[in-house]
Design an enzyme around this catalytic site. Structure first.
Site, PDB file in Angstrom:
ATOM      1  N   LYS A  24       0.820  -1.212   0.000  1.00 18.11           N
ATOM      2  CA  LYS A  24       0.000   0.000   0.000  1.00 18.11           C
ATOM      3  C   LYS A  24       0.854   1.261   0.000  1.00 18.11           C
ATOM      4  O   LYS A  24       0.524   2.261   0.664  1.00 18.11           O
ATOM      5  CB  LYS A  24      -0.962   0.025   1.193  1.00 18.11           C
ATOM      6  CG  LYS A  24      -2.023  -1.052   1.159  1.00 18.11           C
ATOM      7  CD  LYS A  24      -3.004  -0.877   2.310  1.00 18.11           C
ATOM      8  CE  LYS A  24      -4.048  -1.978   2.327  1.00 18.11           C
ATOM      9  NZ  LYS A  24      -4.987  -1.857   3.442  1.00 18.11           N
ATOM     10  N   LYS A  82     -14.984  -0.427   3.996  1.00 19.67           N
ATOM     11  CA  LYS A  82     -13.772  -0.800   3.274  1.00 19.67           C
ATOM     12  C   LYS A  82     -12.621   0.083   3.727  1.00 19.67           C
ATOM     13  O   LYS A  82     -12.803   1.241   4.094  1.00 19.67           O
ATOM     14  CB  LYS A  82     -13.968  -0.638   1.760  1.00 19.67           C
ATOM     15  CG  LYS A  82     -14.871  -1.684   1.138  1.00 19.67           C
ATOM     16  CD  LYS A  82     -14.191  -3.040   1.115  1.00 19.67           C
ATOM     17  CE  LYS A  82     -15.010  -4.079   0.393  1.00 19.67           C
ATOM     18  NZ  LYS A  82     -16.255  -4.396   1.090  1.00 19.67           N
ATOM     19  N   ASP A  83     -11.433  -0.465   3.669  1.00 22.47           N
ATOM     20  CA  ASP A  83     -10.221   0.253   4.048  1.00 22.47           C
ATOM     21  C   ASP A  83     -10.088   1.527   3.225  1.00 22.47           C
ATOM     22  O   ASP A  83     -10.235   1.514   2.009  1.00 22.47           O
ATOM     23  CB  ASP A  83      -9.016  -0.663   3.810  1.00 22.47           C
ATOM     24  CG  ASP A  83      -7.787  -0.210   4.571  1.00 22.47           C
ATOM     25  OD1 ASP A  83      -7.589   1.010   4.707  1.00 22.47           O
ATOM     26  OD2 ASP A  83      -7.015  -1.078   5.000  1.00 22.47           O
ATOM     27  N   ARG A  84      -9.785   2.632   3.882  1.00 17.19           N
ATOM     28  CA  ARG A  84      -9.616   3.891   3.161  1.00 17.19           C
ATOM     29  C   ARG A  84      -8.280   3.947   2.428  1.00 17.19           C
ATOM     30  O   ARG A  84      -8.088   4.771   1.524  1.00 17.19           O
ATOM     31  CB  ARG A  84      -9.721   5.074   4.135  1.00 17.19           C
ATOM     32  CG  ARG A  84      -8.576   5.170   5.133  1.00 17.19           C
ATOM     33  CD  ARG A  84      -8.839   6.243   6.168  1.00 17.19           C
ATOM     34  NE  ARG A  84      -9.018   7.554   5.561  1.00 17.19           N
ATOM     35  CZ  ARG A  84      -9.572   8.583   6.188  1.00 17.19           C
ATOM     36  NH1 ARG A  84     -10.045   8.423   7.418  1.00 17.19           N
ATOM     37  NH2 ARG A  84      -9.681   9.756   5.599  1.00 17.19           N
TER      38      ARG A  84
END
Length: 375
Positions: A24, A82-84
């Site tokens: 990420k 959901k993951d930002r």
């Protein structure tokens, strides 16, 4: 409290990571798209929108959508947070009885946009997903390429332990401690936080019991008293544990299960029940707290085999993975068996909690239903 007093050192199935990588490092390195279990009908009182967002949390998008549509925030729903930290494509519904639908293409900004807009007859409820599709790019990989490729093959064929990911437990795992504080009355939690803390406590116990079986190598081998089940449908097989079924367990068509803790008797028996009870007894505050909150005994599959699993080397140190997981499963459970992923530090603890992946449902609906015979 800045760090949990609970351990998150879960056992590895295949000998540990074969290298390290950056994870990420940019939004496009983590792309997730929800898969609905139905096709929107095209008619009804609910607007049904597929929205792509980058660097924003799900609740914030829901609030923006409510304002744009001119409805109360409670009229907007989604299947899961959901993951930002990534690019996510997820479905939202907005209840608009008697209202004219606006030009949805005008709803958006630098960090979000509408990809698809239609109508549907029902609101999108929490957990109403079939699964999620992932495109993950890992950068600056270390380790021998041959070893990486061999591990990828092992994961594709044998799967990985179906652990809950670290985002379930909050910043440095403190949500489990907060659950204890909530159970003992030392912490008063708002309604939205209560579900987060309950989920963290229940998930930690599940991981703890699963880790024991991974540690001794029994997580893929049927033992007396085991409860097999199906990953996709979430159903359990409580009888007809014959040799044919055991062969299906060996092949990965059927999985063994461990408890999601709550009130009631364990569905397992004999050796397995004795072991599960012994581990749970080490954490009476967690077990008693979950039971007092009214959660019921459920079970969850221990093996996760990613579907449509493919890998591509973009260069000598960059690997891209594509795969699909059923709802309730975490991409990080797959990645941890391959690489030690170094993720950019998240400075704000509150944002970490907001990024909890609730694709695996709110409490009470993530376990498995009962089937009396093999399918």
């Amino acid at each position: 409290m800045t760090q949990s007093s609970f351990s998150f050192d879960w056992a590895y199935a295949w000998g540990g990571p074969v290298g390290e990588c950056r994870f990420k490092s940019q939004s496009a390195d983590f792309i997730v798209e929800e898969i609905l279990p139905f096709e929107p009908s095209g008619e009804g009182e609910h607007a049904c929108l597929l929205i792509e967002k980058e660097g924003e949390n799900t609740d914030w998008i829901a609030g923006q959508l409510a304002r744009f549509a001119g409805v109360k925030r409670s009229a907007v729903s989604y299947a899961g947070r959901k993951d930002r930290h990534g690019i996510t494509r997820q479905w939202f519904t907005a209840w608009m009885p008697g209202k004219e639908h606006p030009d949805w293409s005008a709803f958006g900004g630098e960090t979000f946009k509408v990809l698809q807009a239609t109508k549907h007859g029902k609101k999108l409820r929490t957990g109403a997903l079939k699964g999620n599709q992932f495109i993950v790019t890992l950068r600056d990989l270390t380790g021998e390429r041959a070893e990486v490729d061999a591990r990828l093959k092992e994961i594709a064929e044998k799967g990985v332990p179906n652990y809950y990911g670290e985002q379930r437990f909050g910043h440095q795992g403190v949500n489990v401690d907060r659950a204890i504080g909530m159970f003992t009355g030392e912490l008063r939690a708002r309604k939205n936080k209560r579900s987060i803390y309950l989920s963290a406590a229940r998930s930690w116990l599940y991981n703890r019991i699963l880790s024991e079986r991974v540690q001794d190598g029994s997580w893929l081998t049927y033992q007396q008293g085991d409860v097999p089940g199906f990953q996709d449908s979430g159903s359990l097989i409580l009888r007809d544990h014959d040799e044919e079924l055991r062969a299906r367990i060996e092949s990965g068509a059927v999985s063994l299960t461990v408890p999601l803790w709550g009130k009631g008797e364990l569905l397992s028996g004999e050796v397995v029940q004795e072991r599960e009870s012994a581990i749970a007894a080490e954490y009476p505050e967690l077990c008693q707290g979950l039971e007092a909150e009214g959660l019921k005994q459920e079970r969850k599959a221990v093996r996760l085999i990613p579907a449509d699993f493919n890998s591509q080397w973009l260069d000598d140190s960059t690997l891209q993975l594509t795969f699909t997981l059923p709802k309730g499963c975490f991409a990080t459970a797959v990645l941890r068996e391959l690489m030690l992923c170094r993720e950019e530090s998240r400075q704000e603890e509150g944002r970490q909690e907001e990024s909890l992946d609730k694709t695996d449902n709110e409490m009470g609906v993530e376990g498995m239903a009962v089937e009396n015979s093999a399918q």
